[in-house]
Scaffold this motif. Structure first.
Motif, PDB file in Angstrom:
ATOM      1  N   ASP A   1       8.345   9.123 -48.072  1.00 17.06           N
ATOM      2  CA  ASP A   1       6.943   9.523 -48.214  1.00 17.06           C
ATOM      3  C   ASP A   1       6.157   9.191 -46.953  1.00 17.06           C
ATOM      4  O   ASP A   1       5.351   9.992 -46.478  1.00 17.06           O
ATOM      5  CB  ASP A   1       6.293   8.835 -49.418  1.00 17.06           C
ATOM      6  N   LEU A   2       6.407   8.015 -46.406  1.00 14.46           N
ATOM      7  CA  LEU A   2       5.722   7.612 -45.186  1.00 14.46           C
ATOM      8  C   LEU A   2       6.117   8.512 -44.012  1.00 14.46           C
ATOM      9  O   LEU A   2       5.263   8.916 -43.219  1.00 14.46           O
ATOM     10  CB  LEU A   2       6.018   6.144 -44.875  1.00 14.46           C
ATOM     11  N   ALA A   3       7.383   8.860 -43.934  1.00  8.95           N
ATOM     12  CA  ALA A   3       7.840   9.776 -42.877  1.00  8.95           C
ATOM     13  C   ALA A   3       7.153  11.131 -43.029  1.00  8.95           C
ATOM     14  O   ALA A   3       6.726  11.744 -42.035  1.00  8.95           O
ATOM     15  CB  ALA A   3       9.358   9.938 -42.933  1.00  8.95           C
ATOM     16  N   ARG A   4       7.008  11.589 -44.252  1.00 14.70           N
ATOM     17  CA  ARG A   4       6.326  12.875 -44.506  1.00 14.70           C
ATOM     18  C   ARG A   4       4.853  12.792 -44.098  1.00 14.70           C
ATOM     19  O   ARG A   4       4.311  13.731 -43.514  1.00 14.70           O
ATOM     20  CB  ARG A   4       6.458  13.250 -45.984  1.00 14.70           C
ATOM     21  N   VAL A   5       4.194  11.679 -44.393  1.00 14.18           N
ATOM     22  CA  VAL A   5       2.798  11.478 -44.005  1.00 14.18           C
ATOM     23  C   VAL A   5       2.645  11.585 -42.489  1.00 14.18           C
ATOM     24  O   VAL A   5       1.775  12.295 -41.989  1.00 14.18           O
ATOM     25  CB  VAL A   5       2.275  10.111 -44.508  1.00 14.18           C
ATOM     26  N   PHE A   6       3.509  10.889 -41.768  1.00 14.44           N
ATOM     27  CA  PHE A   6       3.408  10.929 -40.305  1.00 14.44           C
ATOM     28  C   PHE A   6       3.745  12.311 -39.759  1.00 14.44           C
ATOM     29  O   PHE A   6       3.176  12.736 -38.754  1.00 14.44           O
ATOM     30  CB  PHE A   6       4.265   9.833 -39.669  1.00 14.44           C
ATOM     31  N   GLU A   7       4.624  13.023 -40.420  1.00 10.88           N
ATOM     32  CA  GLU A   7       4.926  14.402 -40.000  1.00 10.88           C
ATOM     33  C   GLU A   7       3.705  15.298 -40.233  1.00 10.88           C
ATOM     34  O   GLU A   7       3.345  16.094 -39.368  1.00 10.88           O
ATOM     35  CB  GLU A   7       6.140  14.930 -40.775  1.00 10.88           C
ATOM     36  N   LEU A   8       3.073  15.157 -41.380  1.00 16.58           N
ATOM     37  CA  LEU A   8       1.883  15.964 -41.680  1.00 16.58           C
ATOM     38  C   LEU A   8       0.746  15.670 -40.706  1.00 16.58           C
ATOM     39  O   LEU A   8      -0.055  16.556 -40.391  1.00 16.58           O
ATOM     40  CB  LEU A   8       1.416  15.703 -43.116  1.00 16.58           C
ATOM     41  N   LEU A   9       0.660  14.440 -40.252  1.00 16.80           N
ATOM     42  CA  LEU A   9      -0.440  14.018 -39.372  1.00 16.80           C
ATOM     43  C   LEU A   9      -0.033  13.941 -37.894  1.00 16.80           C
ATOM     44  O   LEU A   9      -0.753  13.355 -37.095  1.00 16.80           O
ATOM     45  CB  LEU A   9      -0.976  12.661 -39.826  1.00 16.80           C
ATOM     46  N   LYS A  10       1.065  14.571 -37.539  1.00 24.90           N
ATOM     47  CA  LYS A  10       1.600  14.410 -36.178  1.00 24.90           C
ATOM     48  C   LYS A  10       0.626  14.847 -35.091  1.00 24.90           C
ATOM     49  O   LYS A  10       0.673  14.336 -33.982  1.00 24.90           O
ATOM     50  CB  LYS A  10       2.931  15.133 -36.023  1.00 24.90           C
ATOM     51  N   ASP A  11      -0.260  15.777 -35.386  1.00 21.18           N
ATOM     52  CA  ASP A  11      -1.245  16.241 -34.397  1.00 21.18           C
ATOM     53  C   ASP A  11      -2.626  15.649 -34.635  1.00 21.18           C
ATOM     54  O   ASP A  11      -3.612  16.138 -34.085  1.00 21.18           O
ATOM     55  CB  ASP A  11      -1.323  17.775 -34.414  1.00 21.18           C
TER      56      ASP A  11
END
Length: 170
Positions: A147-157
């Motif tokens: 879930d945390l990895a997905r959060v950082f992927e969603l917020l990568k920009d």
């Protein structure tokens, strides 16, 4: 922001707002932007009749919605009545204008947004495009690594400035 509900982002936002209000010369505005499940007013034990959702639906004017919880230099904009069309409201031009006005009217003001969880809908991503900095709340022994990895992927920009490790016993 946080990945999932219940990880403590509202309490962290409230505590950050209180702390900043007691340590700076300017003011702090705490905005409850979780329009599906607003809770900031409950944390401060406020009996409010409206909030951000009402402003975005043009049912109330902003000055009538701002609340001082009895803490010097702290002002709260509650979430208002829960709504299901929150993504549309947060992405509307009225929200963009509001944030622009908040930033420009009081340049010495800190504005803290309590956002909805990132993995339960589009609301937090819509809101993220307006933010100058994002803090991710991670709950000890609950927030999953994926879930945390997905959060950082969603917020990568987006401007993620840090994380808070919450509810750790030791």
């Amino acid at each position: 922001a946080s990945a999932n509900p219940g990880e403590g982002r509202s309490l962290i936002a409230a505590n950050l707002a209180i702390s900043l209000s007691q340590q700076i010369d300017g003011t702090v505005l705490l905005v409850d932007a979780d329009l599906r499940k607003p809770t900031i007013h409950e944390l401060f034990e406020l009996d409010v009749q409206g909030g951000l959702s009402d402003y975005l639906k043009k049912k109330a004017e902003l000055p009538n919605l701002l609340v001082n919880p009895g803490i010097p230099r702290l002002v709260i904009l509650p979430g208002g009545k829960p709504t299901n069309n929150s993504s549309e409201l947060l992405g509307a031009p009225r929200m963009e204008s509001l944030i622009k006005e908040m930033k420009e009217r009081y340049p010495d003001r800190f504005i803290i947004f309590d956002s909805p969880p990132l993995l339960t809908g589009a609301d937090a991503l819509v809101l993220a495009r307006y933010m100058d900095g994002i803090i991710i709340v991670v709950e000890a022994e609950k927030t999953k690594k994926d879930d945390l990895a997905r959060v950082f992927e969603l917020l990568k920009d987006r401007p993620v400035i840090g994380t808070v490790f919450n509810k750790a016993l030791e």
